[in-house]
Write an enzyme that holds these catalytic residues in place. Structure first.
Site, mmCIF file in Angstrom:
data_model
loop_
_atom_site.group_PDB
_atom_site.id
_atom_site.type_symbol
_atom_site.label_atom_id
_atom_site.label_comp_id
_atom_site.label_asym_id
_atom_site.label_seq_id
_atom_site.Cartn_x
_atom_site.Cartn_y
_atom_site.Cartn_z
ATOM 1 N N GLY A 299 21.907 13.562 7.940
ATOM 2 C CA GLY A 299 23.446 13.718 8.044
ATOM 3 C C GLY A 299 23.953 12.374 7.333
ATOM 4 O O GLY A 299 23.462 11.375 7.579
ATOM 5 N N GLN B 69 30.389 6.384 4.953
ATOM 6 C CA GLN B 69 29.139 5.757 5.045
ATOM 7 C C GLN B 69 29.068 5.359 3.429
ATOM 8 O O GLN B 69 28.185 4.603 3.170
ATOM 9 C CB GLN B 69 28.101 6.502 5.598
ATOM 10 C CG GLN B 69 28.137 6.661 7.047
ATOM 11 C CD GLN B 69 26.883 7.507 7.505
ATOM 12 O OE1 GLN B 69 26.896 8.639 7.696
ATOM 13 N NE2 GLN B 69 25.941 6.611 8.185
ATOM 14 N N HIS C 275 31.855 9.926 12.855
ATOM 15 C CA HIS C 275 31.886 8.913 11.672
ATOM 16 C C HIS C 275 33.198 9.193 10.906
ATOM 17 O O HIS C 275 33.850 8.089 10.649
ATOM 18 C CB HIS C 275 30.519 9.201 10.601
ATOM 19 C CG HIS C 275 29.654 8.575 10.861
ATOM 20 N ND1 HIS C 275 29.359 7.058 10.912
ATOM 21 C CD2 HIS C 275 28.275 8.733 10.939
ATOM 22 C CE1 HIS C 275 28.053 6.685 11.068
ATOM 23 N NE2 HIS C 275 27.124 7.923 11.047
ATOM 24 N N CYS D 139 20.890 6.121 12.796
ATOM 25 C CA CYS D 139 21.937 6.237 11.714
ATOM 26 C C CYS D 139 21.779 5.347 10.579
ATOM 27 O O CYS D 139 21.163 4.392 10.706
ATOM 28 C CB CYS D 139 23.212 5.608 12.640
ATOM 29 S SG CYS D 139 24.685 5.850 11.445
ATOM 30 N N LEU D 140 21.929 6.135 9.684
ATOM 31 C CA LEU D 140 21.655 5.402 8.388
ATOM 32 C C LEU D 140 22.392 4.137 7.973
ATOM 33 O O LEU D 140 21.965 3.014 7.233
ATOM 34 C CB LEU D 140 21.980 6.326 7.079
ATOM 35 C CG LEU D 140 21.021 7.779 6.817
ATOM 36 C CD1 LEU D 140 21.463 8.436 5.767
ATOM 37 C CD2 LEU D 140 19.381 7.160 6.614
ATOM 38 N N HIS E 14 27.818 13.417 15.762
ATOM 39 C CA HIS E 14 27.310 12.398 15.000
ATOM 40 C C HIS E 14 28.087 11.885 13.949
ATOM 41 O O HIS E 14 28.968 11.294 13.797
ATOM 42 C CB HIS E 14 25.871 12.179 15.018
ATOM 43 C CG HIS E 14 25.507 10.646 13.982
ATOM 44 N ND1 HIS E 14 24.737 9.776 14.882
ATOM 45 C CD2 HIS E 14 26.083 10.174 13.009
ATOM 46 C CE1 HIS E 14 24.684 8.724 14.259
ATOM 47 N NE2 HIS E 14 25.260 9.031 12.882
ATOM 48 N N GLU E 15 28.272 13.059 12.828
ATOM 49 C CA GLU E 15 28.891 12.816 11.731
ATOM 50 C C GLU E 15 30.432 13.118 11.975
ATOM 51 O O GLU E 15 31.188 12.278 11.311
ATOM 52 C CB GLU E 15 28.480 13.974 10.604
ATOM 53 C CG GLU E 15 26.866 14.082 10.418
ATOM 54 C CD GLU E 15 26.405 12.477 10.095
ATOM 55 O OE1 GLU E 15 27.124 11.762 9.675
ATOM 56 O OE2 GLU E 15 25.103 12.195 10.285
HETATM 57 ZN ZN LIG Z 1 25.610 7.740 11.216
#
Ligand SMILES: [Zn+2]
Length: 214
Positions: A46, A51, A135, A89-90, A131-132
């Site tokens: 995701g 991000q 963000h 998380c990226l 999660h997204e």
């Molecule tokens: Zn993330």
């Protein structure tokens, strides 16, 4: 399509709220195409638009064995149950944390073609949606940690500790007209609440630091 740079913590844009998308125009379509390419390249499931530095309410998802999804203006309408999950998380490469998520999530969004979607999600999909959407609201997975000692990095050759609170960051410090690269450490156990992070953002801005985008 092109790859975009994934912003990593403590980039202040990760704490910003994304804005509602009013029309799915060319810029939103090319953003979502780029986000899918960037997410797949990074091996993530995701990605949220902030991000990659864009303050729009756009999320891409790619769960194992499933098609890509583009979520425009996603919203959680209801959630139920509590479970503990391990999550990464990226924007925190290499880190994993133990945190609480819902068991079931009811969500709705608009897809890339303007169609309206409403689903009841469980398991990984529910986790990814939470999660997204977090963000998009400037909330990060480290805000949900069961306890700070549950944030860990895999043990590597050079590090025997699996419990590590520190995050190495490189910042470019402006010195007249030139920039000096400076490596520094941020203590994650001090920045996992919104209040302490806003102080950190302030420090970074106030000191004239530019986060390294390299
Ligand atoms: Zn993330």
């Amino acid at each position: 399509m092109s790859l975009r740079k994934i912003r990593t913590f403590p980039d202040p844009i990760l704490r910003k709220k994304c804005r509602i998308v009013k029309a799915i125009d060319h810029s939103v379509k090319s953003l979502s195409d780029d986000m899918i390419e960037t997410m797949d390249y990074a091996g993530g499931i995701g990605l949220a638009a902030n991000q990659v530095g864009v303050l729009k309410r756009v999320v891409t998802l790619h769960l194992p064995e499933e098609d890509h999804r583009v979520l425009v203006n996603p919203e959680i309408q209801a959630s139920s149950g509590v479970r503990q999950v391990r999550e990464g998380c990226l924007s925190f490469p290499g880190y994993q944390g133990l945190l609480t998520r819902s068991i079931t999530v009811e969500a709705r969004w608009i897809d890339r073609n303007g169609s309206y979607f409403k689903i009841s999600a469980e398991d990984l999909l529910a986790q990814a949606i939470e999660h997204e959407i977090d963000h998009l609201n400037g909330i990060l997975f480290v805000d949900h940690l069961v306890a700070h000692q549950h944030l860990t990095r895999p043990v590597t050759e050079n590090s025997l500790e699996s419990h590590n609170h520190d995050l190495d960051v490189t910042v470019n410090v402006k010195n007249n007209d030139t920039y000096e690269r400076l490596k520094t450490r941020v203590e994650l156990n001090k920045v996992y609440s919104d209040s302490s992070l806003s102080e950190l953002q302030y420090d970074l801005y106030d000191a004239g630091y530019l986060l390294d985008r390299e």
